[in-house]
Scaffold this motif. Structure first.
Motif, PDB file in Angstrom:
ATOM      1  N   ARG A  83       0.692  -1.363   0.108  1.00  0.00           N
ATOM      2  CA  ARG A  83       0.230   0.055   0.172  1.00  0.00           C
ATOM      3  C   ARG A  83       1.057   1.187  -0.116  1.00  0.00           C
ATOM      4  O   ARG A  83       0.705   2.154  -0.964  1.00  0.00           O
ATOM      5  N   LYS A  84       1.867   1.122   0.635  1.00  0.00           N
ATOM      6  CA  LYS A  84       2.792   2.394   0.909  1.00  0.00           C
ATOM      7  C   LYS A  84       3.573   2.705  -0.632  1.00  0.00           C
ATOM      8  O   LYS A  84       3.858   3.687  -0.886  1.00  0.00           O
ATOM      9  N   ASP A  85       4.072   1.538  -0.901  1.00  0.00           N
ATOM     10  CA  ASP A  85       4.738   1.829  -2.266  1.00  0.00           C
ATOM     11  C   ASP A  85       3.781   2.194  -3.448  1.00  0.00           C
ATOM     12  O   ASP A  85       4.284   3.068  -4.004  1.00  0.00           O
ATOM     13  N   TRP A  86       2.471   1.717  -3.284  1.00  0.00           N
ATOM     14  CA  TRP A  86       1.609   2.403  -4.484  1.00  0.00           C
ATOM     15  C   TRP A  86       1.315   3.618  -4.099  1.00  0.00           C
ATOM     16  O   TRP A  86       1.120   4.636  -5.133  1.00  0.00           O
ATOM     17  N   VAL A  87       1.217   4.233  -2.918  1.00  0.00           N
ATOM     18  CA  VAL A  87       0.729   5.649  -2.729  1.00  0.00           C
ATOM     19  C   VAL A  87       2.090   6.459  -3.131  1.00  0.00           C
ATOM     20  O   VAL A  87       1.909   7.612  -3.717  1.00  0.00           O
ATOM     21  N   GLU A  88       3.209   5.983  -2.726  1.00  0.00           N
ATOM     22  CA  GLU A  88       4.333   6.758  -3.223  1.00  0.00           C
ATOM     23  C   GLU A  88       4.586   6.917  -4.721  1.00  0.00           C
ATOM     24  O   GLU A  88       4.826   7.860  -5.212  1.00  0.00           O
ATOM     25  N   LYS A  89       4.318   5.875  -5.453  1.00  0.00           N
ATOM     26  CA  LYS A  89       4.286   5.955  -6.820  1.00  0.00           C
ATOM     27  C   LYS A  89       3.247   6.756  -7.560  1.00  0.00           C
ATOM     28  O   LYS A  89       3.481   7.571  -8.296  1.00  0.00           O
ATOM     29  N   ILE A  90       2.034   6.521  -7.008  1.00  0.00           N
ATOM     30  CA  ILE A  90       0.914   7.557  -7.695  1.00  0.00           C
ATOM     31  C   ILE A  90       0.967   8.994  -7.060  1.00  0.00           C
ATOM     32  O   ILE A  90       0.735   9.780  -7.858  1.00  0.00           O
ATOM     33  N   SER A  91       1.570   9.176  -6.073  1.00  0.00           N
ATOM     34  CA  SER A  91       1.678  10.720  -5.475  1.00  0.00           C
ATOM     35  C   SER A  91       2.655  11.360  -6.204  1.00  0.00           C
ATOM     36  O   SER A  91       2.643  12.421  -6.631  1.00  0.00           O
ATOM     37  N   THR A  92       3.878  10.628  -6.534  1.00  0.00           N
ATOM     38  CA  THR A  92       4.892  11.088  -7.344  1.00  0.00           C
ATOM     39  C   THR A  92       4.376  11.422  -8.746  1.00  0.00           C
ATOM     40  O   THR A  92       4.910  12.606  -9.180  1.00  0.00           O
ATOM     41  N   ASP A  93       3.740  10.554  -9.357  1.00  0.00           N
ATOM     42  CA  ASP A  93       3.359  11.008 -10.888  1.00  0.00           C
ATOM     43  C   ASP A  93       2.501  11.946 -10.695  1.00  0.00           C
ATOM     44  O   ASP A  93       2.263  12.835 -11.690  1.00  0.00           O
ATOM     45  N   LEU A  94       1.384  12.132  -9.897  1.00  0.00           N
ATOM     46  CA  LEU A  94       0.770  13.050  -9.783  1.00  0.00           C
ATOM     47  C   LEU A  94       1.254  14.440  -9.619  1.00  0.00           C
ATOM     48  O   LEU A  94       0.841  15.539 -10.174  1.00  0.00           O
ATOM     49  N   ALA A  95       2.076  14.559  -8.712  1.00  0.00           N
ATOM     50  CA  ALA A  95       2.816  15.797  -8.410  1.00  0.00           C
ATOM     51  C   ALA A  95       3.690  16.056  -9.782  1.00  0.00           C
ATOM     52  O   ALA A  95       3.851  17.506  -9.813  1.00  0.00           O
ATOM     53  N   ARG A  96       4.168  15.304 -10.449  1.00  0.00           N
ATOM     54  CA  ARG A  96       5.006  15.580 -11.718  1.00  0.00           C
ATOM     55  C   ARG A  96       4.363  16.006 -12.981  1.00  0.00           C
ATOM     56  O   ARG A  96       4.649  16.823 -13.586  1.00  0.00           O
TER      57      ARG A  96
END
Length: 398
Positions: free
Chosen positions: A243-256
């Protein structure tokens, strides 16, 4: 915090647990002193006075002197900060630290900079009274003035450096995205993407249920119950890591990708609270059904999809670019004509507007409303229901 996986040897694990035990003892001793305060007595000792008492205790007791003074002083620092947070109203009252649950300590000062890079994958840190302990370089180690070593319930050791990474810069394209969070679909974007948070597989869920049943049959405090608890903790830690790995990847993609990210302003803590019991007025001492089991399943679904963690990481990575929108009527409002009615949403996934006939995925339609900021005025866009027998009212002049 920049966290890395620590790999101590069996002998080093014993030494690390001893440091955790001493830090926990000093913290609980400071908490006991603070809890003894009464109105008819003077103030309890603060950090400076407790540090002097710690020096006297180390001179009197050899087992305390054998530990690291830095670890024990930082335990007093942690308690002092917990008291400050309690009086500031940002945190709850400090509680006791328990063995097996609160395993960790902090290192600051010059000792925190004793880090050596072994190769491209491994590095080592010199922990006081323990020695050189290896940790995995999953990314470059930051330059920090302190770090904390912890052990979780799955018997995994981690080292976390106190270094906050800078926010991700905005792309400058002016694009806005809306994020609708759900249980079946973890996050639906206004661009049409449907994102699902990974969890345990069917086989792992069956294994978890089997272990929970085994734990219920074990004698409390026995070795078999301890082994069952560790096995359950490993499965739950695996789900948390995914869950944490998925959140980190999705949040990074949205912020970029987007300049502005709009999410629903949800109060997750009250949403995941257990329902209150309903007393039976006809039978005193008895209670009516309150659908507690169904609510418990919904709570598990909300927590398993990482609703709060996703917004928390977005606010850190896209600082100042996350906007919270009122979630009222976002799932019932048509994103094309603005018509709001309960019959618009036919099912969990199907949205068909009763006014204009627009059809789309229900979660994507809600995400488009969130991106457009229509949630606040969604109810006012629909004309109120008026009885057809009522005479027309003339508009009053200004």
């Amino acid at each position: 915090m920049s966290r890395f996986r620590l790999y101590p040897t069996p002998a080093q694990q014993v030494a690390l647990l001893e440091q955790c035990r001493q830090a926990r003892y000093v913290y609980n001793l400071a908490l006991e002193q603070w809890s003894m305060w009464t109105r008819d007595k003077g103030p309890t000792p603060g950090y400076v006075e407790q540090a002097k008492q710690l020096t006297e205790a180390r001179a009197a007791f050899g087992w305390l002197r054998a530990g690291s003074q830095t670890v024990q002083q930082q335990a007093l620092r942690d308690f002092d900060q917990a008291v400050r947070n309690f009086y500031a109203g940002s945190h709850r009252r400090p509680t006791w630290r328990k063995a097996g649950l609160h395993e960790g300590f902090r290192i600051v000062g010059s000792q925190a900079s004793r880090i050596v890079k072994l190769n491209c994958k491994w590095a080592a840190v010199n922990v006081p009274k323990v020695g050189w302990v290896r940790f995995r370089l999953s990314r470059p180690a930051p330059d920090a003035k302190s770090y904390r070593i912890t052990r979780d319930r799955a018997d995994r050791w981690h080292i976390a450096f106190a270094a906050i990474p800078p926010p991700i810069p905005a792309p400058g394209t002016g694009e806005v995205v809306g994020v609708d969070r759900g249980v079946t679909v973890s996050a639906a974007l206004s661009t049409g993407e449907l994102l699902t948070c990974p969890g345990l597989s069917d086989r792992e869920q069956a294994r978890l249920k089997q272990l929970q049943r085994r734990l219920s049959r074990c004698r409390r405090g026995s070795n078999r119950s301890q082994r069952a608890k560790v096995a359950i903790a490993k499965l739950q830690a695996r789900a948390g890591d995914r869950r944490k790995d998925w959140v980190e990847k999705i949040s990074t993609d949205l912020a970029r990708q987007f300049d502005v990210i709009r999410v629903e302003d949800l109060r997750i803590a009250p949403m995941t609270r257990r329902p209150k019991p309903k007393p039976d007025p006809e039978r005193p001492g008895r209670y009516l059904p309150n659908r507690a089991r169904a609510k418990a399943g919904l709570n598990r679904g909300i927590l398993a999809n990482g609703w709060g963690l996703l917004v928390q990481r977005l606010e850190r990575k896209a600082a100042g670019r996350v906007e919270k929108v009122n979630p009222a009527y976002t799932s019932l409002t048509c994103s094309v004509c603005g018509h709001c009615a309960p019959e618009n949403r036919e099912s969990q996934a199907v949205f068909r507007c009763a006014a204009c006939g627009h059809q789309a995925n229900a979660d994507v339609n809600a995400a488009v409303n969130i991106a457009a900021g229509r949630a606040v005025s969604a109810r006012r866009e629909t004309p109120p229901r008026v009885s057809p027998k009522r005479e027309p009212q003339l508009a009053t002049s200004a």
